[in-house]
Design a protein around this motif. Structure first.
Motif, short mmCIF file in Angstrom:
data_model
loop_
_atom_site.label_atom_id
_atom_site.label_comp_id
_atom_site.label_asym_id
_atom_site.label_seq_id
_atom_site.Cartn_x
_atom_site.Cartn_y
_atom_site.Cartn_z
N LEU A 259 0.83 -1.20 0.00
CA LEU A 259 0.00 0.00 0.00
C LEU A 259 0.87 1.26 0.00
O LEU A 259 0.51 2.27 -0.64
N SER A 260 1.99 1.22 0.70
CA SER A 260 2.90 2.37 0.70
C SER A 260 3.42 2.64 -0.71
O SER A 260 3.48 3.80 -1.15
N ARG A 261 3.80 1.59 -1.42
CA ARG A 261 4.28 1.77 -2.79
C ARG A 261 3.18 2.31 -3.69
O ARG A 261 3.42 3.17 -4.55
N GLU A 262 1.96 1.83 -3.49
CA GLU A 262 0.83 2.33 -4.27
C GLU A 262 0.61 3.82 -4.02
O GLU A 262 0.41 4.60 -4.96
N LEU A 263 0.67 4.23 -2.76
CA LEU A 263 0.47 5.64 -2.44
C LEU A 263 1.59 6.51 -3.00
O LEU A 263 1.35 7.63 -3.46
N LYS A 264 2.81 6.01 -2.95
CA LYS A 264 3.93 6.76 -3.52
C LYS A 264 3.75 6.95 -5.03
O LYS A 264 4.05 8.02 -5.57
N GLU A 265 3.26 5.91 -5.68
CA GLU A 265 3.01 6.02 -7.13
C GLU A 265 1.90 7.03 -7.40
O GLU A 265 1.99 7.83 -8.34
N ILE A 266 0.85 6.98 -6.58
CA ILE A 266 -0.24 7.95 -6.75
C ILE A 266 0.30 9.35 -6.52
O ILE A 266 -0.02 10.29 -7.27
N GLY A 267 1.12 9.53 -5.48
CA GLY A 267 1.68 10.85 -5.19
C GLY A 267 2.54 11.38 -6.32
O GLY A 267 2.52 12.57 -6.63
N ALA A 268 3.29 10.50 -6.94
CA ALA A 268 4.16 10.91 -8.06
C ALA A 268 3.34 11.37 -9.26
O ALA A 268 3.84 12.15 -10.09
N ARG A 269 2.10 10.91 -9.36
CA ARG A 269 1.24 11.29 -10.49
C ARG A 269 0.35 12.48 -10.16
O ARG A 269 -0.35 12.99 -11.05
#
Length: 387
Positions: free
Chosen positions: A311-321
């Motif tokens: 979930l942390s990796r998913e949120l980081k990806e969302i944040g980068a977009r």
């Protein structure tokens, strides 16, 4: 048909009752054990009718929320004080309306001098009334009843320490509820914003605004867990876990507040017949999914050690977009929604265990939009009352 509806309602009530029993089964055991032990100890001391021993034990165990240990001590002192003073006064002046009034006033006055807590004064008055009415002096041992009340209170505290409630269970349940509401509201807002449906967004906003009770319950449950640690040495090994639980309270609180602000600006956007960009809607959809999964994990559905990193990796990806281009050339409410979306990402990353600085670094550079979003969070409690 009416009979069918009545049976359905009865069935629902039974299910709700069973659910409440499952949530409170430990209290049932604690209260029964404490009452029996307190009565037995009163008997061992030679008291014929140690009524106040089991009563004080159950009263102590019935306290909930934060500062439970302090509140329990107040109850012990209050009941003991009320019993002793009631015995003394009623034995001197007899029973009757004015005597009861004097006993209650004297108990409350003395309790107020001893401590500022309202609970202590109320319990002192309650115990004095019992002495003056149901168990007047001479019926069971006089000053023994004050000793019984003290013994019962101490037994209640001892049972809290020996058979402790988990310091994590209720706090995690309340956090899970708030995260679940966050996910549900974000999903409703995303779907309604795509259709510029202001009424549907307003409905979601009302649901988000009704979460203050859950927030209060979350804080009270966490404080209660902290108190349980102080009372019971058996729980000291869980100190690091309760500290972790307390650490996420602010991010969870901020997440639902940011969700309210986001929903409010989504409603404004719909009212001017605009819709967010497809990318912005997708971000909301993905954030809602993460919040929902975090809710499940706090309810105990799944492995946190396995899923939190995902979930942390998913949120980081969302944040980068979630960069400025997501809302470029959009109306102002859409740009504010982007700021709140980014704030939500930071909140959820903190819930996943990241520091605020690390969570902020996961966001695509955007300038000063975050400052606007954080100002909305800080003033949310004020602005909610004005809109």
């Amino acid at each position: 048909m009416p009979n069918t509806w009545a049976r359905l309602r009865s069935g629902n009530r039974l299910k709700q009752g069973i659910s409440r029993l499952r949530s409170n089964w430990l209290y049932v055991i604690q209260a029964g054990m404490a009452a029996g032990l307190a009565y037995l100890m009163g008997k061992v001391l030679g008291h014929d009718q140690p009524f106040f021993a089991p009563m004080a034990a159950v009263i102590v165990l019935s306290t909930t929320g934060g500062e439970r240990f302090r509140r329990s001590i107040e109850l012990v002192i209050g009941v003991s004080l009320g019993v002793g003073l009631g015995d003394l006064l009623i034995a001197t002046v007899g029973t009757g309306p004015w005597q009861i009034a004097v006993a209650v006033m004297a108990s409350i006055a003395l309790a107020t001098v001893i401590d500022k807590g309202v609970l202590l004064a109320n319990q002192a008055a309650f115990a004095a009334v019992l002495v003056a009415t149901i168990l007047p002096p001479g019926t069971s041992g006089g000053t023994n009843r004050m000793v019984d009340a003290f013994i019962g209170g101490m037994v209640g505290l001892a049972v809290m320490a020996i058979v402790p409630e988990s310091p994590l269970r209720s706090g995690r349940r309340e956090i899970a509820k708030i995260l679940g509401i966050t996910a549900q509201v974000l999903t409703q807002v995303e779907r309604a914003a795509a259709e510029a449906d202001a009424d549907a967004i307003a409905e979601a906003l009302r649901e988000a605004r009704g979460t203050q009770g859950q927030i209060n319950s979350m804080i009270a449950a966490a404080n209660s867990g902290k108190e349980n640690l102080n009372v019971s040495p058996l729980l000291w090994t869980q100190r690091h876990r309760i500290r972790s639980l307390i650490r996420v309270l602010n991010p969870v609180d901020n997440a639902i507040r940011n969700t309210r602000v986001l929903a409010r600006h989504a409603r404004h956007l719909a009212e001017i017949h605009h819709t967010p960009s497809g990318e912005q809607l997708l971000l909301l959809q993905r954030i809602a999914a993460v919040a929902g999964r975090l809710s499940d994990l706090y309810f105990g559905k799944g492995s946190e050690s396995a899923e939190i990193p995902v979930l942390s990796r998913e949120l980081k990806e969302i944040g980068a977009r979630a960069g400025r281009e997501v809302a470029v050339d959009q109306a102002l409410p859409a740009q504010v929604m982007l700021g709140q979306t980014r704030a939500l990402i930071v909140d959820l990353l903190q819930i996943c265990g990241l520091s605020r600085d690390s969570a902020m670094e996961a966001l695509a550079p955007i300038g000063t939009v975050e400052k606007y979003g954080q100002a909305n969070v800080a003033n949310d409690s004020v602005s909610e009352g004005n809109r």
